[in-house]
Motif scaffolding. Sequence first.
Motif, PDB file in Angstrom:
ATOM      1  N   GLN A 577       8.903  48.524 -26.659  1.00 62.17           N
ATOM      2  CA  GLN A 577       7.716  49.375 -26.729  1.00 62.17           C
ATOM      3  C   GLN A 577       7.746  50.126 -28.063  1.00 62.17           C
ATOM      4  N   VAL A 578       6.712  49.931 -28.872  1.00 66.39           N
ATOM      5  CA  VAL A 578       6.617  50.583 -30.182  1.00 66.39           C
ATOM      6  C   VAL A 578       5.520  51.632 -30.117  1.00 66.39           C
ATOM      7  N   LEU A 579       5.861  52.860 -30.506  1.00 62.93           N
ATOM      8  CA  LEU A 579       4.937  53.986 -30.403  1.00 62.93           C
ATOM      9  C   LEU A 579       4.502  54.472 -31.775  1.00 62.93           C
ATOM     10  N   LEU A 580       3.217  54.758 -31.901  1.00 61.74           N
ATOM     11  CA  LEU A 580       2.628  55.251 -33.148  1.00 61.74           C
ATOM     12  C   LEU A 580       1.915  56.563 -32.859  1.00 61.74           C
ATOM     13  N   GLY A 581       2.121  57.573 -33.707  1.00 60.84           N
ATOM     14  CA  GLY A 581       1.442  58.836 -33.482  1.00 60.84           C
ATOM     15  C   GLY A 581       1.474  59.739 -34.696  1.00 60.84           C
ATOM     16  N   LYS A 582       0.513  60.652 -34.760  1.00 63.42           N
ATOM     17  CA  LYS A 582       0.478  61.648 -35.843  1.00 63.42           C
ATOM     18  C   LYS A 582       1.023  62.960 -35.304  1.00 63.42           C
ATOM     19  N   ILE A 583       2.120  63.413 -35.913  1.00 65.61           N
ATOM     20  CA  ILE A 583       2.816  64.609 -35.447  1.00 65.61           C
ATOM     21  C   ILE A 583       3.175  65.459 -36.650  1.00 65.61           C
ATOM     22  N   GLY A 584       2.797  66.722 -36.609  1.00 64.85           N
ATOM     23  CA  GLY A 584       3.155  67.630 -37.691  1.00 64.85           C
ATOM     24  C   GLY A 584       2.662  67.162 -39.049  1.00 64.85           C
ATOM     25  N   GLY A 585       1.449  66.630 -39.106  1.00 62.96           N
ATOM     26  CA  GLY A 585       0.865  66.205 -40.375  1.00 62.96           C
ATOM     27  C   GLY A 585       1.370  64.887 -40.899  1.00 62.96           C
ATOM     28  N   LEU A 586       2.258  64.214 -40.184  1.00 62.17           N
ATOM     29  CA  LEU A 586       2.815  62.939 -40.631  1.00 62.17           C
ATOM     30  C   LEU A 586       2.556  61.865 -39.576  1.00 62.17           C
ATOM     31  N   ASN A 587       2.401  60.623 -40.038  1.00 57.38           N
ATOM     32  CA  ASN A 587       2.272  59.479 -39.143  1.00 57.38           C
ATOM     33  C   ASN A 587       3.661  58.892 -38.880  1.00 57.38           C
ATOM     34  N   TRP A 588       4.003  58.746 -37.594  1.00 56.79           N
ATOM     35  CA  TRP A 588       5.323  58.282 -37.189  1.00 56.79           C
ATOM     36  C   TRP A 588       5.206  56.977 -36.418  1.00 56.79           C
ATOM     37  N   ILE A 589       6.238  56.131 -36.547  1.00 58.53           N
ATOM     38  CA  ILE A 589       6.325  54.934 -35.728  1.00 58.53           C
ATOM     39  C   ILE A 589       7.767  54.755 -35.258  1.00 58.53           C
ATOM     40  N   PHE A 590       7.926  54.501 -33.956  1.00 59.15           N
ATOM     41  CA  PHE A 590       9.249  54.332 -33.341  1.00 59.15           C
ATOM     42  C   PHE A 590       9.366  52.884 -32.886  1.00 59.15           C
ATOM     43  N   MET A 591      10.343  52.164 -33.450  1.00 59.65           N
ATOM     44  CA  MET A 591      10.385  50.705 -33.359  1.00 59.65           C
ATOM     45  C   MET A 591      11.273  50.154 -32.237  1.00 59.65           C
ATOM     46  N   GLY A 592      11.995  51.008 -31.502  1.00 65.35           N
ATOM     47  CA  GLY A 592      12.913  50.476 -30.506  1.00 65.35           C
ATOM     48  C   GLY A 592      13.924  49.547 -31.154  1.00 65.35           C
ATOM     49  N   ASP A 593      14.127  48.371 -30.556  1.00 69.42           N
ATOM     50  CA  ASP A 593      15.004  47.345 -31.150  1.00 69.42           C
ATOM     51  C   ASP A 593      14.206  46.103 -31.525  1.00 69.42           C
ATOM     52  N   LEU A 594      12.953  46.300 -31.900  1.00 74.08           N
ATOM     53  CA  LEU A 594      12.066  45.168 -32.174  1.00 74.08           C
ATOM     54  C   LEU A 594      12.591  44.301 -33.311  1.00 74.08           C
ATOM     55  N   ASN A 595      12.463  42.974 -33.132  1.00 71.81           N
ATOM     56  CA  ASN A 595      12.954  42.045 -34.156  1.00 71.81           C
ATOM     57  C   ASN A 595      11.888  41.780 -35.221  1.00 71.81           C
ATOM     58  N   ARG A 596      12.287  41.048 -36.256  1.00 75.69           N
ATOM     59  CA  ARG A 596      11.415  40.819 -37.414  1.00 75.69           C
ATOM     60  C   ARG A 596      10.145  40.043 -37.048  1.00 75.69           C
ATOM     61  N   GLU A 597      10.300  39.022 -36.226  1.00 73.66           N
ATOM     62  CA  GLU A 597       9.150  38.195 -35.872  1.00 73.66           C
ATOM     63  C   GLU A 597       8.051  39.028 -35.224  1.00 73.66           C
ATOM     64  N   GLU A 598       8.429  39.923 -34.310  1.00 74.36           N
ATOM     65  CA  GLU A 598       7.447  40.759 -33.632  1.00 74.36           C
ATOM     66  C   GLU A 598       6.897  41.848 -34.553  1.00 74.36           C
ATOM     67  N   GLU A 599       7.710  42.309 -35.514  1.00 74.16           N
ATOM     68  CA  GLU A 599       7.208  43.280 -36.504  1.00 74.16           C
ATOM     69  C   GLU A 599       6.021  42.709 -37.262  1.00 74.16           C
ATOM     70  N   LEU A 600       6.141  41.444 -37.667  1.00 76.06           N
ATOM     71  CA  LEU A 600       5.063  40.813 -38.435  1.00 76.06           C
ATOM     72  C   LEU A 600       3.807  40.641 -37.590  1.00 76.06           C
ATOM     73  N   LYS A 601       3.978  40.452 -36.273  1.00 76.48           N
ATOM     74  CA  LYS A 601       2.812  40.357 -35.390  1.00 76.48           C
ATOM     75  C   LYS A 601       2.060  41.686 -35.321  1.00 76.48           C
TER      76      LYS A 601
END
Length: 696
Positions: A577-601
Amino acid sequence: MPILFFVIWQSGINQKVKIIPKTETPLTLVAKIRPDDLQVNGDSYSGIVEIPRLKQRVLVYGFFKNKSERDTLLHLDRTSFFTIDGQLKLIDSAPNFSQFDAKYFNQSRGIVAEFKCNQFKYQTICKNLSLSNLVHNLRFQMMKTSQQLPRHLRMYVLGIIYGNRTNDFREELAGVRQLGLIHLFTISGMHVFYLVGLFTWIFSTLRFKKETIDSWLIILLPAYFVIAGAGASLLRAVLMAEERLGLKKLNLSFSALDGWSCAVMINLLINPLFIFQFGCQLSYLLSLGLILTKNCGFLKRTILLNLISMPIILYHVYEWHILSLLANMLFVPFFTVFIFPLVLIGYSLSFFKLNLFVSWIDKGLGLFDQFLNLLAGLPGNLVIGKLNVWIVLVMVVTVLFLIEEVTVKRILFLLMCFSLGFIMIHFPLSGEVDAFDVGQGDSFLVREPFNRSITLIDTGGKPNFFGKSKRKPIYQANNTSMSYLRSIGVSRIDNVCLSHQDADHVGDLPAFLSKMNVSRVYVPWGMTNNQSFLRRIKPYRGQFQLINAKAGDHIKNSPFQVVHPMKKGLGENQDSQVLLGKIGGLNWIFMGDLNREEELKIIQKYPHLRVDVIKLGHHGSKTSSDPKFIRAIDPKIALISAGRHNRYHHPNQETIDTMHRQRITIISTQKNGMIRYKFRNNKIGKFETKWKVAHQ
C-alpha cells in the motif's frame, strides 16, 4: 560544593570515554565477572563486567555458541576471570524521543561502554577476597537460594529485598504502575526501616547492648546497599539511617528535615546523576512529603502525597489512573502492615523448610497481585502525556506550599498548572510526521495540529510474527513508538495503514490493538484473505474496522490517498500500500516495500505525480527506488528506515548513488535515530532527529 563535585565527577566520566575505541574493532580482553551481575536468558546472556585493563565496568552481551558455554555461566557462583573476544563501543543514547535512555541510566552507575561478546573462555576464580567481592558473592548465593521459592514469593523477595526486578515481576505487577503504587516497589525506606527494626529486636532479645547493635548496623547497612542492588532510591534510605545512627552515637540530634537535606547533599556528592533517576526522585519527594505531613490526618496525608508524586510520575510514565488515590489509601497501609511483613515471614520460613506455610503465603501474594491487576484493568486509566519540566517543578513547589497551608488560591493555581500542561499536550498547535527507529522495520506517525487526526503507517516488529513459537511475544513498540505516543498524550489512533504483511512492518500490530483505541486498519487490497495475518489479529477483530485499500481510495480523516495497489494480492512486497499526501506544506509518499516494476506502474498511472519527501521502498534496497521512478517524482528528501548493522546491508549502495545523482538529501533512522518533522498552520516546517545529525 555539590556543583563542584559534579564537574569533577563528569570530567572523570569524560576521561573514561576517551579510552574507548572510536571504531568497533575486535578486541580480546580479560574481564572480571561477578555472578550476581550476569543474567542468562535462554540462548543469550547479558550483564556487567569489570575490565581491569581499562579500569572500568562495561555492559556485556552475547549469544551462546554451544551448551558448554551456557553451562559455564549457569554454574558460575564465584567472582571469576574470563577472556572475552568481541567489539567494544560507547553506549548509544536512546534512538527515539521519550524512550528509556540506557546511556544516561548507565552513566549514573559509572558505565559508559558496552561489549558485544563473540566468544568467552573461563580463566580462574578471583582469589582477591576483597569486601566487595565477598558481598557480591554473598548476594548471588542469597538470590540463588531465593530462586527455589514459589513464583509470587520469589518475585517479591528478589524485587524488594535484592533489587532484582525481572520481566516476570514487571508483567505480573503491571497494575502497580497504572495505579500509581510504584513507590512501594522502588526499594525506598520502608523495608530498610523494617530490616533495621527486625535486626534490633533479634539482637536485643539476645541481650546485646543497644550501642553494639547500632555499631553493627552502621557497618552492615552499606553492605546491604550492595546486596539490595545499589539502587538510587535505596541510597537515600541508607544515608538517612546511617545519619540517624551516627548522630545517636555522638549524642547529637537534628530534625528529620535536616537529615533529609543532608542525605540530598551527600547523594549529590557521591553520585550526582542518581538524582535524575525516576526512582530516586520519587523516593526523595515522598520521604520529604512524609516528613512534612507527619501532623496531618490519614486522608489529607494520602491526598497530599499523591499530589506531590503525580507530576513526577506523569513526567516519567505519562499515565494516571483515576483510582490511584483510592488505591493508595487502601494499599499503602495494607502493604506496610501485611504484605511486606508477609514477604519477610515467608522468606524466613523457607529456610526452615516449612513449605506448607510458604505455599499459603505465596498464594496470598498471588491473590493480592490479581486484585491489583483487576483494579488497574477497570476503566479510568488516562494517558495524560509528558508534562513540561517547568510545569512539573511549579506543581511540586505548589504542593509543598499546600502542605504548609491549604488555601483555595493554591488549589486553583495547582489546577491551572495541570490544565495548562494538559492543554499543551492534547491540543498542540503543531503537527508532526515521525519516522520511529524500530530497527530493521518501518513505523511512521502522522499527527495533524490539535490532534485532528492521528495516522500510523506500519508498526515495526520482529521477523517471528508468523512463526509458531509458543513463547509469549515481546513487542518492541511498547518501548519505542508507543512510549512516544503516550508521551504526547495519544491513546487513540484513527487509522493504522499497513503497507504489507511482512513482520518488520506489521509484527507489533497486536500491541497497538491491545493497548490503544484503534478505529480503522487499512491493508492493501486482498490482504484480508491472508489467513496468517487474520489469525494474528483475531483476538481484537471486533474492536476496529478492517478495510481493503486500493489505488484511488482516500484514507478517512487523514491527508492520504492510496496510489497502490492496483490489483488484488495477499500483502506481498509487490502488493504494498503506497500512500500520498500533503502534510506541513510538503508532498509526501510512503512506498512500503514496493518493488521497481510496480513503481514504474505508479508513474504510468499518475504521470504528473511529484513529491517533496519520499520514504524509500524496502529500507533502501536495490530492489526498489528505480532511477526512472525517482527522476519522475523528483523528491528533495529521502527517508530511510533501516536497522543498524542489519544482515541485509540496507540501504544498498546502488540506491544511495541514485539519490546522490539526483541531489536528494538522505535522512536515515540508521544513522540519525528517530526523525521528526514538525510544522504549524500547514506551512513548511523543520526536520529534526534524535541524534541531531542529518547525513546526505
